[in-house]
Design a protein around this motif. Structure first.
Motif, PDB file in Angstrom:
ATOM      1  N   THR A  84       0.833  -1.196   0.000  1.00 53.22           N
ATOM      2  CA  THR A  84       0.000   0.000   0.000  1.00 53.22           C
ATOM      3  C   THR A  84       0.871   1.251   0.000  1.00 53.22           C
ATOM      4  OG1 THR A  84      -1.806   1.136   1.150  1.00 53.22           O
ATOM      5  CG2 THR A  84      -0.154   0.068   2.510  1.00 53.22           C
TER       6      THR A  84
ATOM      7  N   SER B  86       0.789   5.749  -1.589  1.00 54.60           N
ATOM      8  CA  SER B  86       0.196   6.729  -2.489  1.00 54.60           C
ATOM      9  C   SER B  86       0.531   6.384  -3.932  1.00 54.60           C
ATOM     10  CB  SER B  86       0.714   8.137  -2.153  1.00 54.60           C
ATOM     11  OG  SER B  86       0.406   8.466  -0.811  1.00 54.60           O
TER      12      SER B  86
ATOM     13  N   HIS C 103      -8.160  -2.197  -5.210  1.00 49.55           N
ATOM     14  CA  HIS C 103      -9.210  -1.238  -4.850  1.00 49.55           C
ATOM     15  C   HIS C 103     -10.078  -0.862  -6.059  1.00 49.55           C
ATOM     16  CE1 HIS C 103      -5.591   0.860  -6.094  1.00 49.55           C
ATOM     17  NE2 HIS C 103      -6.355   1.841  -6.534  1.00 49.55           N
TER      18      HIS C 103
ATOM     19  N   THR D 120      -4.151   1.450  -2.950  1.00 48.92           N
ATOM     20  CA  THR D 120      -3.789   2.789  -2.502  1.00 48.92           C
ATOM     21  C   THR D 120      -4.071   2.933  -1.016  1.00 48.92           C
ATOM     22  OG1 THR D 120      -5.965   3.681  -3.019  1.00 48.92           O
ATOM     23  CG2 THR D 120      -4.286   3.794  -4.747  1.00 48.92           C
TER      24      THR D 120
ATOM     25  N   ASP E  89      -5.387   5.384   0.524  1.00 49.53           N
ATOM     26  CA  ASP E  89      -6.684   5.999   0.796  1.00 49.53           C
ATOM     27  C   ASP E  89      -7.805   4.969   0.781  1.00 49.53           C
ATOM     28  OD1 ASP E  89      -5.429   8.439   0.925  1.00 49.53           O
ATOM     29  OD2 ASP E  89      -5.791   8.934  -1.183  1.00 49.53           O
ATOM     30  N   ALA E  90      -7.679   3.917  -0.043  1.00 43.37           N
ATOM     31  CA  ALA E  90      -8.743   2.913  -0.163  1.00 43.37           C
ATOM     32  C   ALA E  90      -8.625   1.795   0.861  1.00 43.37           C
ATOM     33  CB  ALA E  90      -8.724   2.318  -1.576  1.00 43.37           C
TER      34      ALA E  90
ATOM     35  N   THR F  69     -11.517   0.968   3.357  1.00 43.69           N
ATOM     36  CA  THR F  69     -12.803   0.469   2.837  1.00 43.69           C
ATOM     37  C   THR F  69     -12.769  -1.022   2.548  1.00 43.69           C
ATOM     38  OG1 THR F  69     -12.205   0.903   0.533  1.00 43.69           O
ATOM     39  CG2 THR F  69     -13.180   2.734   1.786  1.00 43.69           C
TER      40      THR F  69
ATOM     41  N   ARG G 102      -6.177  13.980  -8.209  1.00 39.84           N
ATOM     42  CA  ARG G 102      -6.318  14.555  -6.863  1.00 39.84           C
ATOM     43  C   ARG G 102      -7.285  15.731  -6.821  1.00 39.84           C
ATOM     44  NH1 ARG G 102      -2.063  13.822  -3.353  1.00 39.84           N
ATOM     45  NH2 ARG G 102      -3.518  14.720  -1.842  1.00 39.84           N
TER      46      ARG G 102
ATOM     47  N   ALA H 103      -8.451  17.530   3.047  1.00 37.91           N
ATOM     48  CA  ALA H 103      -8.314  16.540   1.977  1.00 37.91           C
ATOM     49  C   ALA H 103      -6.867  16.156   1.709  1.00 37.91           C
ATOM     50  CB  ALA H 103      -8.944  17.084   0.696  1.00 37.91           C
ATOM     51  N   GLY H 104      -5.948  16.757   2.431  1.00 38.48           N
ATOM     52  CA  GLY H 104      -4.538  16.427   2.231  1.00 38.48           C
ATOM     53  C   GLY H 104      -3.907  17.078   1.030  1.00 38.48           C
TER      54      GLY H 104
END
Length: 957
Positions: free
Chosen positions: A43, A45, A162, A191, A193-194, A197, A281, A331-332
């Motif tokens: 994992t 970015s 993802h 990723t 971010d995913a 989930t 992004r 949101a970074g």
């Protein structure tokens, strides 16, 4: 096997940079082929190298004999039920064991008629409502995979899980433990971010974090070794540790930008894949929020505090900018520096993407907002004003003039040139536009932005010819030709006219620059007319110009006290003035051998100057390292500098640095290296009439011949005229006084050597600098009468600062030790000779160390039995070698071939050998040596009398 494969891959890739621990963890999953499997997710970015590491793991697993099944999630196929599972099992052979299960899966995917559907009609990611029933599909896939694993160890590779369809993700999660039990190794990428989930039960997570600065440096050095340090640092800062960005960014720069010869743009352009990653992004942001982010992007590389961004937003009429910033931080996309409060993008390249891809109208609106709120002294206000003005505007052009003067003092000539070029584009008056273009071209050439200088000169064309604009443009043309092509002829032709066209009162800085350029051309070529013109205009110039003129025009008479004058001049210059006249300072210090006295000055140039100025500073440090005995560092610096100069297209700097490297090889007696240097540089120098380069090559050839003991050839090189009848450079010739005197004295020209030393003393060589004083004292020791050699050597060694020049000091000690040995003072001689040998050995000057060793051996071999005042003990080591070969009956020509000497040098040695041995003819040499116990063969072991002499390949004549 895993470790061996890792070593083999690491030799050809940089995928391991910053990923060693993750790679080791992946290797552990293959440690026991018959054991339990495992599930690992990589994992990080986008752009952190997840897929590359997955690919390399797959290749390594295949090399270990594993069967690979691979699938990838694709956003456009997320509505296809079990699409990823179908990708996985599709490569399995269509055998009886798989046929029934394959039919179930293909029916679920839709390639065969469906018989069952999931009863609850549940859909994910906008999938079909008539989704197939899960249980039969799960059983089919599980049976196929476990059967494949029983036949052969199995590895599943799942890229971008993802993005996979929800049915496949759920199925893989449910059968995870069963696949692990069957020994199946599953490696997937996702990723960061995913990650939240997805079901991660039983999964080992390996995060690929951004690279540290040290790791990013290692990656760039491997992938883009041509980047100079300043450019590399900028790329590292902009990439934010993202490996993909680090790999792609340098490829979008021009060769001159990568070499530091041209400044980098305000916003580095992302590569194709990085561009897509950044676009994702900010996709879907409201227009006003995107505009607020654009204000942040145009605030400068260092960012601005939030309150200034809000002020700019209010000036642009954005009402909810505060909310936009809060949302971007959440949101970074943005982060506030804890120390300064400045807002910066995450990653930094996101700001460049916003600036490059925003609509032109929005960009002009944002620039106008910054112009309204920034003070006039702000270094970025001029750029904002130019970008906000689409039409010519003299008021804005004048403002850019003011900004350029400030930028030239604080940020360098290249930045000032860019502001002036923008002002020229906005100038409605043709005369003002011509003057701004000419000044911008000159500043660009001075600051090393040769691409901008060339484009501005081309833009000016033939329209800018008269007056100060024409003279300034000619100045830029001549400087550009000298730096990029190494051609001084344009400067020789144009500078007299430039000095005539520039007003003495209106442009003193331009006149001083023109005189310095003319002096540089005069030093390079020795053209008498150039010297006369430069001398006529040097009067009244700043001290740095006059000093440069004095130390290079006639150093013995004009350079007295030069080191003190240079100290005073450096103290009186501002930092901006130092950068403006950096080449003059460097070449003055080189002529005075006073580089080490101003080392902080050269370090400043290396850190903050343009490429051409950095190379000047590098030249100074390379020479100083040679003089002070740091020869390996001198070679390394010279090579790096020459490579940087070649990449930037700076021909003259590259040739000069190669000559400096040649000094070390010559002193080490490396005739092969010297021959390579001559073949590469001398034809170019002859064609261009480069007196200074040709003189430097002459000095290299002389030193190489001396190291080889061929004093006759060394004398010929030192005294020979340069090609084309050019007289040697007086500074180079003065610096080579010791070599010339040594060659003359040892080739039977003691009278000429003494005359040379007396003339140098009378003309004030000792008053130029401490090094010149030491070199002169060392030369006096070499030519001192026989009974005065000891005191002369002791005076040279005791001279203040003599130990700063180890090579020359060791040569004096060698001469002193040989003299002491011939005087019968063997204990003292041994001390001097051991000290000389130690220094020569440390420097890698093998021929000189061998000479000291031979003198030590001669001292051990000498015995009584010869007539008073005669005997082998009086011979130098080279004379003893010649005498031994004479005793074997070899003629002068063969002796010369054996010892790599010219026949004339052999004859000179014999002229001195006979009286020392007390003989008058050749046939008596063997008897004298035998009586003194010094007769032994010089032939290689195992060779007979008919053995051929060694090759003279590479011998310099």
């Amino acid at each position: 096997m895993w470790g061996q494969g890792e070593r083999a891959d690491r030799a050809g890739t940089t995928a391991w940079v910053g990923r060693r621990s993750q790679w080791t963890a992946l290797g552990d999953t293959l440690a026991d082929p018959g054991g339990a499997g495992s599930t690992v997710w990589l994992t990080g970015s986008p752009g952190t190298g997840r897929t590359e590491l997955l690919d390399r793991f797959g290749r390594r697993a295949a090399a270990d004999g594993r069967r690979l099944l691979r699938a990838a999630g694709v956003a456009a196929e997320r509505t296809v039920p079990y699409g990823v599972l179908h990708q996985l099992v599709w490569p399995l052979p269509d055998e009886s064991g798989y046929s029934a299960w394959r039919a179930v899966l293909e029916s679920a995917v839709g390639t065969r008629p469906a018989h069952t559907r999931e009863p609850d009609g549940r859909s994910d990611h906008g999938a079909r409502e008539d989704a197939p029933s899960a249980a039969p599909v799960h059983e089919a896939v599980r049976e196929m995979l476990t059967a494949a694993a029983r036949a052969r160890p199995l590895v599943l590779l799942l890229d971008d899980i993802h993005l996979a369809d929800a049915w496949s993700v759920r199925a893989l999660a449910r059968m995870r433990s069963e696949l692990d039990a069957a020994g199946v190794v599953t490696v997937a990428t996702v990723t960061i971010d995913a990650l939240a989930t997805l079901d991660t039960a039983g999964v080992r997570i390996l995060e690929l974090a951004p690279l540290t600065a040290a790791e990013a440096t290692m990656l760039l050095r491997a992938r883009h070794p041509e980047l100079v340090p300043g450019v590399r640092d900028r790329v590292i800062a902009e990439a934010g540790g993202n490996p993909l960005a680090l790999t792609e960014l340098p490829a979008r720069l021009t060769p001159c930008q990568r070499a530091g010869a041209a400044p980098l743009p305000d916003h580095l352009p992302p590569g194709r894949r990085t561009d897509r990653m950044l676009a994702h992004r900010v996709r879907g942001l409201p227009a006003e929020q995107s505009f607020t982010l654009l204000l942040c992007a145009l605030a400068g590389r260092d960012g601005r505090p939030a309150h200034l961004v809000l002020d700019a937003a209010r000036a642009a009429g954005v009402a909810r900018a505060g909310e936009h910033l809060v949302a971007a931080v959440a949101a970074g996309l943005l982060a506030a520096d804890p120390a300064t409060g400045r807002l910066r993008f995450r990653p930094p390249l996101l700001g460049a993407w916003m600036a490059l891809h925003s609509p032109a109208a929005d960009q002009r609106r944002a620039h106008r907002a910054w112009v309204r709120i920034l003070p006039d002294r702000d270094p970025l206000k001029g750029g904002h004003a130019a970008a906000a003005s689409p039409e010519p505007d003299e008021r804005v052009a004048r403002a850019l003039d003011r900004m350029s003067r400030w930028a030239g003092r604080s940020r360098g000539e290249s930045e000032a040139a860019r502001l002036l070029a923008r002002g020229a584009a906005l100038s409605p008056d043709p005369a003002a536009r011509a003057w701004r273009i000419a000044r911008a071209a000159w500043l660009a050439a001075l600051g090393g932005d040769h691409g901008l200088a060339a484009s501005l000169i081309e833009e000016a064309g033939d329209t800018v010819r008269a007056g100060r604009a024409g003279a300034t443009l000619d100045l830029a043309r001549a400087l550009l030709a000298l730096r990029t092509e190494g051609d001084p002829r344009l400067a020789l032709a144009l500078m007299p006219g430039v000095l005539t066209g520039l007003s003495p009162s209106g442009e003193p800085w331009l006149r001083a620059s023109a005189v310095l350029l003319l002096l540089a051309a005069a030093v390079g070529t020795g053209a008498p007319e150039a010297w006369r013109t430069a001398t006529a205009h040097a009067t009244g110039m700043p001290e740095v110009v006059r000093l440069f003129h004095d130390v290079w025009s006639d150093p013995p008479t004009r350079a007295a006290g030069g080191a003190t004058r240079l100290d005073r001049t450096v103290r009186e210059l501002t930092r901006h003035q130092v950068m403006e006249c950096a080449p003059a300072l460097v070449w003055t210090a080189l002529a005075l051998d006073a580089v080490d006295d101003h080392r902080e000055l050269w370090e400043l140039m290396l850190a903050h100057a343009s490429t051409s100025v950095r190379l000047c500073a590098t030249l100074a440090l390379v020479r100083d390292d040679y003089l002070r005995g740091h020869w390996d560092r001198s070679v390394e610096r010279a090579r790096r500098g020459a490579a940087e100069a070649a990449a930037a297209g700076l021909v003259l700097d590259e040739r000069l640095l190669r000559c400096e490297e040649g000094r070390v090889w010559a002193a080490r007696g490396r005739q092969d290296r010297v021959a390579e240097l001559l073949a590469a540089v001398q034809p170019w120098a002859v064609a261009g009439g480069h007196r200074h380069v040709l003189s430097a090559l002459m000095a290299v050839r002389t030193a190489c011949a001396l190291a080889g003991g061929d004093h006759e050839a060394a004398y010929d090189h030192a005294r020979a005229p340069l090609p084309g009848g050019i007289r040697p450079d007086p500074v180079v010739r003065l610096a080579g006084t010791l070599d010339l005197v040594d060659a003359a004295a040892r080739s039977g020209r003691e009278g000429e050597a003494r005359d040379r030393v007396r003339a140098a003393r009378a003309r004030g060589m000792a008053d130029i600098s401490p090094r010149h004083a030491f070199v002169l004292a060392a030369a006096e020791a070499l030519v001192a009468p026989r009974d005065a050699v000891g005191p002369a050597c002791e005076r040279a060694v005791a001279l203040g600062g003599a130990d700063a020049w180890p090579f020359e000091l060791a040569r004096v000690r060698l001469h002193h030790g040989a003299w002491l040995r011939r005087q019968g003072r063997r204990a003292q001689a041994r001390c001097e000779l051991l000290a000389a040998r130690e220094t020569f050995t440390r420097l890698g000057a093998t021929p000189w160390a061998r000479r000291a060793e031979e003198e030590l051996k001669v001292g051990e071999e000498g015995r009584a039995g010869s007539p008073p005042g005669t005997g082998p003990g009086l011979l130098t080591y080279q004379e003893l070698r010649v005498a031994r070969l004479v005793a074997e009956g070899l003629p002068n020509r063969e002796i010369g071939l054996r010892l790599r000497l010219s026949p004339r040098t052999v004859a000179s040695h014999l002229y001195r050998i006979y009286p020392k041995l007390g003989v008058e003819r050749r046939g008596a040499v063997a008897q004298a040596l035998r009586a003194g116990g010094s007769l032994r063969s010089e032939r290689p072991a195992g060779s007979g009398t008919s053995a051929p002499p060694p090759s003279r390949r590479g011998h310099m004549t």
